[in-house]
Scaffold this motif. Sequence first.
Motif, PDB file in Angstrom:
ATOM      1  N   ASN A  50       0.874  -1.181   0.000  1.00 12.01           N
ATOM      2  CA  ASN A  50       0.000   0.000   0.000  1.00 12.01           C
ATOM      3  C   ASN A  50       0.904   1.221   0.000  1.00 12.01           C
ATOM      4  OD1 ASN A  50      -1.818   2.126   0.579  1.00 12.01           O
ATOM      5  ND2 ASN A  50      -3.206   0.688   1.618  1.00 12.01           N
ATOM      6  N   ARG A  59      -6.103   8.631   3.109  1.00  7.76           N
ATOM      7  CA  ARG A  59      -6.881   7.958   2.050  1.00  7.76           C
ATOM      8  C   ARG A  59      -7.918   8.909   1.461  1.00  7.76           C
ATOM      9  NH1 ARG A  59      -9.798   2.044   2.674  1.00  7.76           N
ATOM     10  NH2 ARG A  59     -10.550   1.920   0.517  1.00  7.76           N
ATOM     11  N   ARG A  68      -0.971   8.028  -9.722  1.00  9.21           N
ATOM     12  CA  ARG A  68      -0.775   7.072 -10.802  1.00  9.21           C
ATOM     13  C   ARG A  68       0.718   6.773 -10.978  1.00  9.21           C
ATOM     14  NH1 ARG A  68      -1.415  12.010 -13.211  1.00  9.21           N
ATOM     15  NH2 ARG A  68       0.094  12.545 -14.875  1.00  9.21           N
ATOM     16  N   HIS A  79       0.241  -1.999 -11.346  1.00  6.75           N
ATOM     17  CA  HIS A  79      -0.682  -0.875 -11.393  1.00  6.75           C
ATOM     18  C   HIS A  79      -1.096  -0.517  -9.960  1.00  6.75           C
ATOM     19  CE1 HIS A  79      -3.501  -4.290 -11.170  1.00  6.75           C
ATOM     20  NE2 HIS A  79      -4.318  -3.403 -10.545  1.00  6.75           N
ATOM     21  N   ASN A  81      -3.937   1.275  -7.399  1.00  2.77           N
ATOM     22  CA  ASN A  81      -5.349   1.633  -7.241  1.00  2.77           C
ATOM     23  C   ASN A  81      -5.404   3.070  -6.756  1.00  2.77           C
ATOM     24  OD1 ASN A  81      -8.047   1.948  -6.368  1.00  2.77           O
ATOM     25  ND2 ASN A  81      -8.200  -0.258  -5.992  1.00  2.77           N
ATOM     26  N   ASP A  83      -7.779   4.720  -5.714  1.00  4.85           N
ATOM     27  CA  ASP A  83      -8.686   4.978  -4.588  1.00  4.85           C
ATOM     28  C   ASP A  83      -8.018   4.723  -3.247  1.00  4.85           C
ATOM     29  OD1 ASP A  83     -10.687   5.674  -6.334  1.00  4.85           O
ATOM     30  OD2 ASP A  83     -11.452   3.599  -6.481  1.00  4.85           O
ATOM     31  N   ASP A  84      -7.228   3.652  -3.184  1.00  2.71           N
ATOM     32  CA  ASP A  84      -6.651   3.322  -1.888  1.00  2.71           C
ATOM     33  C   ASP A  84      -5.126   3.281  -1.888  1.00  2.71           C
ATOM     34  OD1 ASP A  84      -6.209   1.098  -3.376  1.00  2.71           O
ATOM     35  OD2 ASP A  84      -7.535  -0.232  -2.220  1.00  2.71           O
ATOM     36  N   TYR A  88      -0.557  -3.284  -7.135  1.00  6.71           N
ATOM     37  CA  TYR A  88      -0.869  -4.666  -7.522  1.00  6.71           C
ATOM     38  C   TYR A  88       0.044  -5.126  -8.674  1.00  6.71           C
ATOM     39  CZ  TYR A  88      -5.299  -4.094  -4.978  1.00  6.71           C
ATOM     40  OH  TYR A  88      -6.234  -3.871  -4.023  1.00  6.71           O
ATOM     41  N   SER A  90       0.238  -6.590 -12.215  1.00  7.25           N
ATOM     42  CA  SER A  90      -0.656  -6.596 -13.376  1.00  7.25           C
ATOM     43  C   SER A  90      -0.614  -7.920 -14.132  1.00  7.25           C
ATOM     44  CB  SER A  90      -0.305  -5.446 -14.326  1.00  7.25           C
ATOM     45  OG  SER A  90      -0.450  -4.209 -13.665  1.00  7.25           O
TER      46      SER A  90
END
Length: 543
Positions: A50, A59, A68, A79, A81, A83-84, A88, A90
């Motif tokens: 994270n 957050r 990004r 990639h 996220n 939002d949080d 991850y 890909s």
Amino acid sequence: MARIRRPVCTNKRWRSGPFVLALVTFWCRASAQIRYSISEEAKAGSVVGNVAKDLGLDRSALKTRDYRIVGSGAEPLFHVNADDGVLYVSRKVDREEVCERGNACVINLKTVLENPLEIHYVAIEVIDVNDHAPVFPEKQKRLEILESTLPGARFQLQPARDADGGQFSVQQYKLSNSDHFRLEVKERGEDRKMPFLILQKQLDREAGKEHRLVLTAVDGGRPARSGTIDIIVAVLDFNDNAPVFTKDVYSAVLNENAPAGTLVMQVNATDLDEGENGEIIYLFGKEGDAHLQELFNINPKTGEIKVAGQIDFEKCHSYELDIQASDKGTFPLSTDKTVTIKIIDVNDNPPEIDVTSFSKSVPEDSRIGTTVALISVHDLDSGRNGKISCFTNEDIPFVISPSLQDNFYAVMTKSHLDREEKSFYEIKIVAKDGGEPSLSSEKTISVVVSDVNDNTPQFSQNPYTFYVSENNVLSAPVFSVRASDHDEGENAQISYHIYRNSSDGTGLFLNINSVTGSIVALKSFDFETLKSFNFQVVATDGG
């Protein structure tokens, strides 16, 4: 687990101009570098970390600020996220695909948080997993080694490659069990091992034309992975084997007078070498009798021995040929063998008769068993072919009798001779051998039966009666007598005389020619005084 490292603003890359310097100043105030580690082969969707949390970002702030990753390739591995702030995977991460083999694999990501602009660097270390086995450049390696190669010879092999690095790379090599080879591994630089095949026992192509080995490369994983290569060692021939005859003893029998081209026998030799080193030619030994090469020849390719000249048992009963088998190597090797050929006698010689002693004439009064001639017989053949019997097949008063010594015979009388019956004989002596078919010889000797005075003269008449006229002329033949003798020569030469012992004395007035037998009167006869008278004439031979 994330590790946050504050950047140091002394990096020369960031001091190339005023704009970059301002950027660096901003980055130094509002940026950080985060380091994560993941195992390769992580599946798509796996969480790396994270980023927002590790950077201390609220957050709720992410809802108003765009976060990004920038600068990624066409197929980004990661990639985030927005939002949080969770990072991850890909797609499946293959360390060997994205990093150079043997180096530490770190993927640097550049993330941007806008309004206000913040740049954060994320370093992701891909931890190697032993997911590759060692692989050799080829599945099979062929080596060609002369069987004359001495032990200690080295043969370099292609090393195996392992896409993994570090301890998961190739750590050791193993060679399948072999009496002739061992393995030696040399270190060639960092994380590189070079295998060598070492000949430890001299090869023998005749014992084995090839050797099959398996070389195994093993990495350091747990469990370890391995790869293999088949090593085929072809043993090249060296002319180290001399030809060997297939038989210890070669012998044959051959009839004498066998025609040229007759097969006597075939010799055969083998050579464990190959090619020209194993190709054999046959020839007569260099030290052999040159005369034998006139009687026999040998086919250099097949080893067939054939008759070339006249084979005569009477000249030689057996032959020993020195035969040599030689290969065609650069330095040829050869083996010698003696071939014995026994000659079988053929009844090709008739008996021979020699008269060693001979009496040309034999007295007719010779006793039975008198030797007339001594003969010897011989035959160049042997055995039954040379066994001779001697005889005469005529009805004559002679016989041929063997003597105490072999092949000697005596011609003897077997009955009484009578010259007056037959005075000359031709004795045909026949000598015959025991061959099949048998051969025979003949010899004729002439024997004369010599005269013996065994016959008395015989008058043609006895008694004689003559008529004489009275008053006969004196000295004129009044009559004659005639006697003959069956003997010859002196034994048949007859002389006559008048027996003078007559009582009446009549023989006294007669005379006889001793040769012709003519009788003459020594006085005239008077019928009135003497009418008849008797006298005796004696005929005597000269024996």
